[in-house]
Write a protein that holds these residues in place. Sequence first.
Motif, PDB file in Angstrom:
ATOM      1  N   ALA A   1      49.740  37.063  44.782  1.00 47.54           N
ATOM      2  CA  ALA A   1      49.738  38.364  44.114  1.00 47.54           C
ATOM      3  C   ALA A   1      48.790  39.357  44.777  1.00 47.54           C
ATOM      4  N   GLY A   2      48.020  38.895  45.780  1.00 43.69           N
ATOM      5  CA  GLY A   2      47.208  39.799  46.583  1.00 43.69           C
ATOM      6  C   GLY A   2      45.779  40.008  46.161  1.00 43.69           C
ATOM      7  N   GLN A   3      45.248  39.178  45.246  1.00 40.81           N
ATOM      8  CA  GLN A   3      43.874  39.393  44.782  1.00 40.81           C
ATOM      9  C   GLN A   3      42.934  38.228  45.044  1.00 40.81           C
ATOM     10  N   VAL A   4      43.407  37.205  45.704  1.00 39.45           N
ATOM     11  CA  VAL A   4      42.558  36.096  46.135  1.00 39.45           C
ATOM     12  C   VAL A   4      42.671  36.004  47.655  1.00 39.45           C
ATOM     13  N   HIS A   5      41.518  35.884  48.318  1.00 33.78           N
ATOM     14  CA  HIS A   5      41.503  35.960  49.777  1.00 33.78           C
ATOM     15  C   HIS A   5      40.627  34.867  50.382  1.00 33.78           C
ATOM     16  N   SER A   6      40.971  34.466  51.577  1.00 37.51           N
ATOM     17  CA  SER A   6      40.160  33.505  52.321  1.00 37.51           C
ATOM     18  C   SER A   6      39.555  34.174  53.544  1.00 37.51           C
ATOM     19  N   PHE A   7      38.310  33.859  53.811  1.00 36.27           N
ATOM     20  CA  PHE A   7      37.625  34.276  55.030  1.00 36.27           C
ATOM     21  C   PHE A   7      37.405  33.008  55.851  1.00 36.27           C
TER      22      PHE A   7
ATOM     23  N   ASN B   1      39.142  39.257  44.528  1.00 35.64           N
ATOM     24  CA  ASN B   1      38.796  40.674  44.619  1.00 35.64           C
ATOM     25  C   ASN B   1      39.453  41.448  43.490  1.00 35.64           C
ATOM     26  N   LEU B   2      38.631  42.157  42.719  1.00 31.75           N
ATOM     27  CA  LEU B   2      39.113  43.116  41.732  1.00 31.75           C
ATOM     28  C   LEU B   2      38.402  44.425  41.997  1.00 31.75           C
ATOM     29  N   GLY B   3      39.150  45.463  42.350  1.00 36.43           N
ATOM     30  CA  GLY B   3      38.542  46.753  42.630  1.00 36.43           C
ATOM     31  C   GLY B   3      37.536  46.657  43.754  1.00 36.43           C
ATOM     32  N   ARG B   4      36.294  47.057  43.464  1.00 39.45           N
ATOM     33  CA  ARG B   4      35.216  46.963  44.454  1.00 39.45           C
ATOM     34  C   ARG B   4      34.221  45.867  44.061  1.00 39.45           C
ATOM     35  N   MET B   5      34.767  44.731  43.646  1.00 35.90           N
ATOM     36  CA  MET B   5      33.959  43.561  43.311  1.00 35.90           C
ATOM     37  C   MET B   5      34.589  42.344  43.956  1.00 35.90           C
ATOM     38  N   PHE B   6      33.748  41.475  44.516  1.00 32.44           N
ATOM     39  CA  PHE B   6      34.237  40.217  45.084  1.00 32.44           C
ATOM     40  C   PHE B   6      33.551  39.068  44.371  1.00 32.44           C
ATOM     41  N   PHE B   7      34.345  38.097  43.958  1.00 37.88           N
ATOM     42  CA  PHE B   7      33.853  36.914  43.257  1.00 37.88           C
ATOM     43  C   PHE B   7      34.018  35.706  44.176  1.00 37.88           C
TER      44      PHE B   7
ATOM     45  N   ALA C   1      31.255  32.550  57.962  1.00 42.38           N
ATOM     46  CA  ALA C   1      32.280  33.177  57.118  1.00 42.38           C
ATOM     47  C   ALA C   1      31.644  34.038  56.040  1.00 42.38           C
ATOM     48  N   LEU C   2      30.546  33.560  55.443  1.00 43.92           N
ATOM     49  CA  LEU C   2      29.865  34.346  54.413  1.00 43.92           C
ATOM     50  C   LEU C   2      29.285  35.622  55.010  1.00 43.92           C
ATOM     51  N   ALA C   3      28.687  35.514  56.185  1.00 44.63           N
ATOM     52  CA  ALA C   3      28.144  36.703  56.842  1.00 44.63           C
ATOM     53  C   ALA C   3      29.258  37.707  57.137  1.00 44.63           C
ATOM     54  N   ALA C   4      30.430  37.208  57.536  1.00 48.30           N
ATOM     55  CA  ALA C   4      31.569  38.094  57.785  1.00 48.30           C
ATOM     56  C   ALA C   4      32.032  38.758  56.495  1.00 48.30           C
ATOM     57  N   LEU C   5      32.037  38.003  55.401  1.00 45.52           N
ATOM     58  CA  LEU C   5      32.386  38.586  54.104  1.00 45.52           C
ATOM     59  C   LEU C   5      31.415  39.713  53.750  1.00 45.52           C
ATOM     60  N   VAL C   6      30.134  39.491  53.965  1.00 46.45           N
ATOM     61  CA  VAL C   6      29.137  40.525  53.690  1.00 46.45           C
ATOM     62  C   VAL C   6      29.438  41.776  54.505  1.00 46.45           C
TER      63      VAL C   6
ATOM     64  N   ASP D   1      29.729  38.007  43.473  1.00 47.95           N
ATOM     65  CA  ASP D   1      29.383  37.059  42.415  1.00 47.95           C
ATOM     66  C   ASP D   1      29.350  35.654  42.994  1.00 47.95           C
ATOM     67  N   CYS D   2      28.258  34.950  42.760  1.00 46.62           N
ATOM     68  CA  CYS D   2      28.103  33.573  43.245  1.00 46.62           C
ATOM     69  C   CYS D   2      28.128  32.543  42.110  1.00 46.62           C
ATOM     70  N   GLN D   3      28.243  32.997  40.874  1.00 45.78           N
ATOM     71  CA  GLN D   3      28.378  32.159  39.676  1.00 45.78           C
ATOM     72  C   GLN D   3      27.146  31.318  39.388  1.00 45.78           C
ATOM     73  N   GLN D   4      26.912  30.297  40.219  1.00 42.64           N
ATOM     74  CA  GLN D   4      25.874  29.312  39.920  1.00 42.64           C
ATOM     75  C   GLN D   4      24.601  29.572  40.715  1.00 42.64           C
ATOM     76  N   GLN D   5      23.461  29.272  40.110  1.00 43.18           N
ATOM     77  CA  GLN D   5      22.191  29.407  40.800  1.00 43.18           C
ATOM     78  C   GLN D   5      21.923  28.169  41.655  1.00 43.18           C
TER      79      GLN D   5
END
Length: 245
Positions: free
Chosen positions: A134-140, A156-162, A177-182, A194-198
Amino acid sequence: MIDWIHADAPFPDTRRALGPDSDAPGLLAAGGALTVERLRMAYRQGIFPWFGPGQPVMWWSTAPRMVLEVEHFKLSRSLRKTISKFRRTPDSAIGIDLAFERVIGACANTPRDGQDGTWIVPEIQTAYRQWHAAGQVHSFETWMDGELVGGLYGVNLGRMFFGESMFAHRTDASKIALAALVCFCKAHGITAIDCQQQTGHLASMGAQPWSRERFEAHLQQTVDLPPPLDWTYDDDMWSGLIPTE
């Protein structure tokens, strides 16, 4: 007691999630289906599913919430050198959505810290594959020598990435991959992930705990904004972290 929800019933107020002194801090509700519509509704409110094999769908709203503000991402000297070498290596590149099925499968085989098994059960994989379609989940993805060696996936929802999960088959491949996402987020006006867990690992890379009020206020300000239209990675995006070489 948590609420048992059915079908399309509204989620409970997130402030009703179990507190830090409970056996399941952040647990909000159980039940319902993992449809794309249901997941979209949950994430807009800062709620996410997490459950094990044979368990009902369980919905969580953790507080405080671990969030990585992209401007606060900590790029260590060693990772900077690794990325610079990666960029100079032939047949090495960052891909987005080139191998989503393989990424979520590899993440499912990578337990979270302190867990013996996976939380990415078959029901989760099926639901997020549908959401990806549906276009709202992505892999890096981190590709080295033409092979997929690490990556992550998220919503991804709007200008938020989970962010959801990462895996690495070579040293630092998931960190690349995380650095590329940033860098991608910086290029597209997404200010927080959002990283969910500490975890100590996330904290070492700049993530910090946000209060429930701060996190949910941020969602209200971002999830309805126009999302990025171009989900490709341009090598120039690295300039968001590393000066052009």
